[in-house]
Design an enzyme around this catalytic site. Structure first.
Site, PDB file in Angstrom:
ATOM      1  CB  ILE A  60      -0.996  -0.032   1.189  1.00 52.14           C
ATOM      2  CG1 ILE A  60      -1.955   1.153   1.137  1.00 52.14           C
ATOM      3  CG2 ILE A  60      -0.300  -0.165   2.518  1.00 52.14           C
ATOM      4  CD1 ILE A  60      -3.122   1.053   2.121  1.00 52.14           C
TER       5      ILE A  60
ATOM      6  CE  LYS B  26      -5.829   9.539  12.705  1.00 49.07           C
ATOM      7  NZ  LYS B  26      -5.415  10.743  11.987  1.00 49.07           N
TER       8      LYS B  26
ATOM      9  CG  ASN C 295       7.482   3.152   7.056  1.00 51.93           C
ATOM     10  OD1 ASN C 295       7.193   4.297   7.377  1.00 51.93           O
ATOM     11  ND2 ASN C 295       7.147   2.632   5.893  1.00 51.93           N
TER      12      ASN C 295
ATOM     13  CE1 TYR D 257      -0.869   0.487   6.755  1.00 54.84           C
ATOM     14  CE2 TYR D 257       1.353   0.100   7.545  1.00 54.84           C
ATOM     15  CZ  TYR D 257       0.469   0.288   6.500  1.00 54.84           C
ATOM     16  OH  TYR D 257       0.928   0.285   5.213  1.00 54.84           O
TER      17      TYR D 257
END
Length: 174
Positions: free
Chosen positions: A98, A146, A137, A144
């Site tokens: 993504i 959140k 990262n 993710y």
């Protein structure tokens, strides 16, 4: 799906050169500042070539989607189900990739791609969505979390000749 100027469309075989271009750009933008040029180029050449991506498009259980904002291609999503998943999971949907171009971060493109994955997971009655994210990262990990993802494991991701740790995170659909 057209909201806030966004449109998501499924990638077709004929789109492989465009997929290759956006895949390479977004991967490079995301990881080049933190890795050697040699390892980045080795990964791009081995994993994000037209030939490799065409094989992935033709793999049963793998789906790719482009996201456009105001007719500009800004990112993409790769989903895997069943045997196409990079780690064996029974009734799960994997977000393998993504990515959104840096200039479009914080404009909700990533959220729209996640919503697309979630709608597919719900339609397919998957138990959860999972993904692997590089432990360094921090921006992606925060994104993710959140959304409601939680870490459940770790695995090794090879970037060139550098074994890196990915956090495996999941989002429960049930």
């Amino acid at each position: 799906m057209e909201e806030l100027g966004f449109r998501i469309s499924q990638v077709r075989k004929e789109d492989v050169a465009i997929l290759c271009d956006i895949s390479r750009k977004t991967f490079y933008e995301t990881f080049a500042p933190f890795n050697t040029e040699e390892n980045i180029q080795a990964y791009l050449n081995a994993n994000l070539s037209v030939t490799k991506l065409l094989t992935e498009i033709n793999t049963a259980g793998s789906l790719f989607y482009f996201i456009f904002k105001n007719q500009v291609l800004v990112g993409y999503l790769k989903l895997n189900s069943g045997n196409a998943q990079s780690e064996p999971n029974t009734n799960a949907l994997e977000i393998e990739r993504i990515y959104v171009l840096k200039d479009y971060h914080h404009q909700r493109a990533g959220l729209r791609l996640f919503e697309k994955a979630k709608s597919i997971g719900l339609k397919n009655q998957n138990d959860y969505i999972w993904l692997g994210v590089w432990e360094k990262n921090t921006e992606a990990i925060a994104f993710y979390k959140k959304l409601g993802f939680t870490q459940f494991d770790k695995h090794i991701f090879i970037l060139g000749n550098d074994p890196q740790t990915d956090l495996m995170m999941k989002y429960n659909l049930k």
